[in-house]
Design a protein around this motif. Structure first.
Motif, PDB file in Angstrom:
ATOM      1  N   ALA A  47       1.877 -15.216 -51.732  1.00 43.08           N
ATOM      2  CA  ALA A  47       2.330 -16.516 -51.231  1.00 43.08           C
ATOM      3  C   ALA A  47       3.224 -17.185 -52.272  1.00 43.08           C
ATOM      4  O   ALA A  47       3.050 -16.991 -53.462  1.00 43.08           O
ATOM      5  N   GLY A  48       4.154 -17.966 -51.785  1.00 42.43           N
ATOM      6  CA  GLY A  48       4.869 -18.864 -52.681  1.00 42.43           C
ATOM      7  C   GLY A  48       6.196 -18.402 -53.219  1.00 42.43           C
ATOM      8  O   GLY A  48       6.847 -19.149 -53.938  1.00 42.43           O
ATOM      9  N   MET A  49       6.633 -17.206 -52.898  1.00 39.52           N
ATOM     10  CA  MET A  49       7.970 -16.791 -53.332  1.00 39.52           C
ATOM     11  C   MET A  49       8.968 -17.094 -52.223  1.00 39.52           C
ATOM     12  O   MET A  49       8.703 -16.839 -51.051  1.00 39.52           O
ATOM     13  N   PRO A  50      10.146 -17.641 -52.583  1.00 40.18           N
ATOM     14  CA  PRO A  50      11.108 -17.960 -51.527  1.00 40.18           C
ATOM     15  C   PRO A  50      11.696 -16.712 -50.886  1.00 40.18           C
ATOM     16  O   PRO A  50      11.883 -15.695 -51.541  1.00 40.18           O
ATOM     17  N   ASP A  51      11.971 -16.828 -49.596  1.00 44.28           N
ATOM     18  CA  ASP A  51      12.647 -15.760 -48.859  1.00 44.28           C
ATOM     19  C   ASP A  51      14.103 -15.710 -49.345  1.00 44.28           C
ATOM     20  O   ASP A  51      14.790 -16.730 -49.320  1.00 44.28           O
ATOM     21  N   LEU A  81      15.083 -12.523 -57.531  1.00 42.86           N
ATOM     22  CA  LEU A  81      14.311 -13.754 -57.601  1.00 42.86           C
ATOM     23  C   LEU A  81      13.132 -13.599 -58.540  1.00 42.86           C
ATOM     24  O   LEU A  81      12.807 -14.501 -59.318  1.00 42.86           O
ATOM     25  N   GLY A  86      10.161 -15.784 -60.974  1.00 43.60           N
ATOM     26  CA  GLY A  86       8.972 -15.766 -60.148  1.00 43.60           C
ATOM     27  C   GLY A  86       7.974 -14.686 -60.502  1.00 43.60           C
ATOM     28  O   GLY A  86       6.898 -14.646 -59.947  1.00 43.60           O
ATOM     29  N   ALA A  89       4.350 -15.734 -61.867  1.00 42.56           N
ATOM     30  CA  ALA A  89       3.572 -16.495 -60.896  1.00 42.56           C
ATOM     31  C   ALA A  89       3.209 -15.642 -59.695  1.00 42.56           C
ATOM     32  O   ALA A  89       2.100 -15.696 -59.194  1.00 42.56           O
TER      33      ALA A  89
ATOM     34  N   VAL B  15      13.654 -21.055 -57.783  1.00 43.45           N
ATOM     35  CA  VAL B  15      12.334 -20.427 -57.646  1.00 43.45           C
ATOM     36  C   VAL B  15      11.229 -21.402 -58.037  1.00 43.45           C
ATOM     37  O   VAL B  15      10.228 -21.552 -57.335  1.00 43.45           O
ATOM     38  N   TYR B  18      10.896 -24.222 -55.405  1.00 44.33           N
ATOM     39  CA  TYR B  18      10.298 -23.721 -54.167  1.00 44.33           C
ATOM     40  C   TYR B  18       8.797 -23.475 -54.360  1.00 44.33           C
ATOM     41  O   TYR B  18       7.974 -23.852 -53.529  1.00 44.33           O
ATOM     42  N   LYS B  19       8.453 -22.822 -55.461  1.00 48.88           N
ATOM     43  CA  LYS B  19       7.033 -22.517 -55.690  1.00 48.88           C
ATOM     44  C   LYS B  19       6.214 -23.796 -55.821  1.00 48.88           C
ATOM     45  O   LYS B  19       5.073 -23.878 -55.348  1.00 48.88           O
ATOM     46  N   TYR B  22       5.814 -25.094 -52.343  1.00 41.25           N
ATOM     47  CA  TYR B  22       4.868 -24.272 -51.590  1.00 41.25           C
ATOM     48  C   TYR B  22       3.442 -24.574 -52.024  1.00 41.25           C
ATOM     49  O   TYR B  22       2.520 -24.647 -51.209  1.00 41.25           O
ATOM     50  N   GLU B  98       6.238 -21.035 -64.300  1.00 41.27           N
ATOM     51  CA  GLU B  98       5.286 -20.138 -63.670  1.00 41.27           C
ATOM     52  C   GLU B  98       3.854 -20.469 -64.050  1.00 41.27           C
ATOM     53  O   GLU B  98       2.922 -19.990 -63.432  1.00 41.27           O
ATOM     54  N   ALA B 101       1.122 -21.924 -61.447  1.00 38.41           N
ATOM     55  CA  ALA B 101       0.629 -20.988 -60.431  1.00 38.41           C
ATOM     56  C   ALA B 101      -0.542 -20.179 -60.968  1.00 38.41           C
ATOM     57  O   ALA B 101      -1.556 -20.011 -60.291  1.00 38.41           O
TER      58      ALA B 101
END
Lengths: 222, 167
Positions: A47-51, A81, A86, A89, B15, B18-19, B22, B98, B101
């Motif tokens: 969950a939580g990574m952008p498309d 990404l 990312g 995380a 990123v 967005y995270k 989310y 990060e 998270a």
């Protein structure tokens, strides 16, 4: 009380389908329960990574808003990404490190160190105990998965995911798949979804970083 | 003065923003809408030559405003308990984006471990295994109605544990 339970239930259902929750007034006493649901939802594997398609769309809109002064030099990819920020995380959320190239540190221990914080390598099988073309299930306690010997001098591949205790997916090496009874689903040994009975699409299993060291195949989990 | 490098600014922050979104809303459509609002709202106001840290802080300040407006529209409430992390993130450098998270995952694991067994099981089945309420009820040997009540009580208890732990 029953109305509050239904409202929270509908909210949770939407979160678990990765959909927009219903807009409705919520009892202030239930606000923290919704926050707990959101936190659990955002801690789910993957969950939580952008498309990447969203990232490109927004980039296009921003270009319009900056009178074209917003150059695009390359296509957005999930790997890009992850590398852009990312990775750690996503790894923490999934309990594994996603989409990392397999490396053999046996000959060059300094090469290609993992760019993640925390986590550790777990030996899962002796390298010579896994014949070419065969797969073997492993469990690190946090992650369930399979490791596959692809042969051809290549480093084995591992795929898997997080499951709570008692809900271990079952590897079916002879059938070439990893069954998940809770999802009524089966995954191939490259992580692809073979079939499932879920109302929403399932994502492929993430690959797990893997290496061969001192004669053992090791996987990296966070 | 040189114009801002929009692409670098975007790539450096998309990123993490967005995270963050989310993590506050827990679903993709809302996270995408809010992330778009943050960038579209913030970019016209960013000064050429701004440092990376200044840009990140401005984006986070915008994110806080966007989130507050989101909760007001969707839940009809002034929500402050759901956006504390935005303020916390603003205190951290951009490259540490990060960290919240992984902290969140550890916090979730701690809370789940502290729950009574039946509360923990229903939340693990629903959120970690992705079981429907019906499947979760079947696996626990209870009715769907009872599973719904159990889920509700488990979430409330999880929230209490989170609060007691100072999260």
């Amino acid at each position: 009380m029953s109305r509050r339970i239904r409202r929270v239930g509908r909210y949770v259902d939407a979160l678990l389908r990765d959909r927009r929750p219903p807009r409705a007034a919520v009892d202030p006493d239930d606000l923290e329960a919704l926050a707990a649901a959101i936190e659990l939802s955002s801690a789910r594997p993957q969950a939580g990574m952008p498309d990447p398609r969203f990232v490109e769309r927004l980039e296009g809109r921003l270009r319009e808003h900056t009178d074209g002064d917003f150059p695009v030099h390359r296509r957005v990819t999930r790997r890009g990404l992850l590398q852009a920020g990312g990775l750690a995380a996503a790894a923490a959320a999934a309990g594994v490190v996603v989409d990392r190239a397999a490396v053999d540190h046996g000959s060059n221990p300094a090469a290609d160190e993992l760019a993640v914080n925390g986590g550790e390598w777990h030996p899962v099988v002796a390298a010579d105990a896994l014949p070419v073309g065969r797969a073997m299930r492993f469990s690190t306690g946090k992650v369930e998965g399979v490791v596959v010997n692809r042969g051809g001098g290549r480093v084995p591949r591992a795929v898997g995911g997080v499951h709570p205790p008692g809900l271990h997916p079952a590897a079916q090496p002879a059938a070439g798949r990893l069954d998940c009874p809770c999802h009524s689903a089966a995954f191939g040994f490259t992580g692809e979804v073979l079939h499932h009975q879920q109302p929403q699409p399932l994502r492929p299993l993430p690959r797990i970083p893997i290496r061969v060291r001192d004669g053992h195949v090791e996987v990296h989990v966070v | 003065m040189a114009p801002p490098d929009w692409e670098a600014l975007y790539r450096d922050n998309i990123v993490s923003i967005y995270k963050l979104m989310y993590s506050k809303v827990g679903n993709q459509p809302d996270a995408e809408d809010l992330t778009s609002q943050v960038f579209l709202g913030a970019l016209p106001h960013l000064r050429p030559g701004s440092s990376t840290g200044e840009v990140h802080r401005y984006l986070l300040a915008t994110a806080r405003t966007v989130l507050a407006d989101h909760w007001r529209r969707t839940l009809g409430l002034q929500v402050t308990t759901l956006d504390d992390e935005v303020a916390a993130a603003a205190e951290q450098p951009a490259e540490a984006g990060e960290e919240p998270a992984s902290q969140r995952v550890r916090r979730v694991r701690r809370v789940l471990a502290a729950l009574p067994a039946n509360y923990r099981t229903i939340l693990e089945l629903r959120f970690l295994s992705g079981c429907s309420l019906r499947d979760a009820a079947a696996r626990m040997g209870i009715s769907v109605g009872n599973a719904k009540v159990l889920q509700y009580r488990a979430l409330r208890r999880a929230a209490e544990l989170g609060r007691e732990a100072g999260t």
